[in-house]
Design a protein around this motif. Structure first.
Motif: not given
Length: 343
Positions: A117-133
């Motif tokens: 569950a923690v990895c899924r949350l981290l992955g989603l947050c990191a993906f959104l941050a990377g795309v928005s950068l």
């Protein structure tokens, strides 16, 4: 619902089976970008090893970028963005590698579920941050090329760091809201709210972020083409930005088709979810390779230090000795000499 159909392979062949109203799985739909392994076709066992290998290789590459851009190379507006991009990509690859390791080892239990569950949350947050950068990098580069004097004299000194921090906070907020509606709400309320959140994520990524990163790149390409007609080589930094956006667009095609068909036409995704996850992993692992290819000097036969290669990838202006590059970029030198030039 069409998305809850699955495939089984009996002795007579493969048949599509849709559960009845009382047999709907606990998590409805594919869960856009949640990295829940709810694909219509289960991923082959070898995919876990591929994800693990890609994750480890990408972690090494992004770790080198973090080290050199963070400690060995003089900070610049774009090195700050590349530093945050490496952090976002490394976090996504770490989450995917841990998930793959858990799946490969067949780990079960409450602790393993918590780590997943923690990895899924981290992955989603990191993906959104990377795309928005990426839109931020594209927009800033377009402004610095088209309006160099205005950009370097009026631009706030810490703009890159502030924008990157705000984008990380936005990614955390969206991830938290998505997790609340898709996990913590009751089952009946979650089914509708989570679907709305998935639609919102798709609109944010494909209808907001993608145009914001593509349109400045088109303007940059036109500018580079005009310079080419005057026999002036464009800066390596332009190539880096264009290559990063191109890699993202190519790798996100499957994800965009998946989201568009499912949420607009209610058609099950034509690609297994592990294909889209594989494309995202490739995109996250490719940026260090882009920096290396853009910064390496083809005339150097001997191996150059990676610090020199990465620093050359940040070069803003034609190199000495190139066609039309007998002298460094005049505007860049003037701006660097100006008191307000960011260090």
């Amino acid at each position: 619902m069409a998305a809850n159909c699955s495939w089984e392979a009996p002795s007579g062949g493969r048949n599509k089976v849709c559960p009845g109203p009382g047999e709907v799985p606990e998590l409805q739909g594919r869960g856009f970008l949640t990295m829940e392994q709810l694909a219509l076709l289960p991923p082959p066992a070898v995919m876990n090893y591929i994800f693990l290998l890609l994750g480890l290789c990408g972690l090494v590459g992004n770790g080198l970028v973090l080290w050199f851009f963070g400690f060995s190379i003089k900070s610049s507006p774009f090195s700050v963005y590349f530093l945050h991009l490496a952090g976002a990509d490394g976090s996504y690859l770490l989450s995917k590698a841990v998930l793959s390791a858990l799946n490969t080892g067949g780990f079960l239990g409450a602790f393993a579920d918590y780590v997943r569950a923690v990895c899924r949350l981290l992955g989603l947050c990191a993906f959104l941050a990377g795309v928005s950068l990426l839109p931020a990098v594209s927009l800033e580069r377009c402004l610095s090329v088209l309006f160099p004097t205005w950009y370097w004299r009026r631009r706030p000194r810490r703009l890159s760091a502030v924008v990157a921090t705000l984008l990380w906070l936005l990614a955390l907020l969206v991830t938290g809201v998505h997790n609340y509606f898709c996990v913590f709400l009751s089952r009946q309320a979650s089914e509708v709210a989570c679907g709305h959140m998935d639609v919102f994520l798709g609109i944010l990524l494909f209808l907001v972020c993608c145009p914001l990163m593509v349109l400045p790149c088109l303007a940059l390409i036109l500018h580079v083409e005009c310079r080419a007609r005057r026999r002036q080589r464009s800066a390596k930094l332009n190539h880096v930005v264009l290559a990063m956006v191109a890699v993202f667009l190519v790798s996100s095609i499957y994800l965009g088709i998946d989201w568009f068909l499912f949420w607009v036409f209610q058609i099950p995704a034509p690609f297994p979810e592990y294909v889209t996850d594989l494309c995202i992993c490739i995109n996250s692992s490719a940026k260090p390779v882009v920096y290396f290819l853009a910064g390496r000097d083809k005339s150097q036969r001997l191996w150059e230090p990676l610090r020199v290669v990465f620093q050359r990838a940040l070069r803003d202006g034609p190199e000495l000795g190139e066609a039309g590059g007998g002298t460094p970029n005049t505007v860049t030198m003037e701006m660097q000499a100006a008191p307000g030039y960011p260090s």
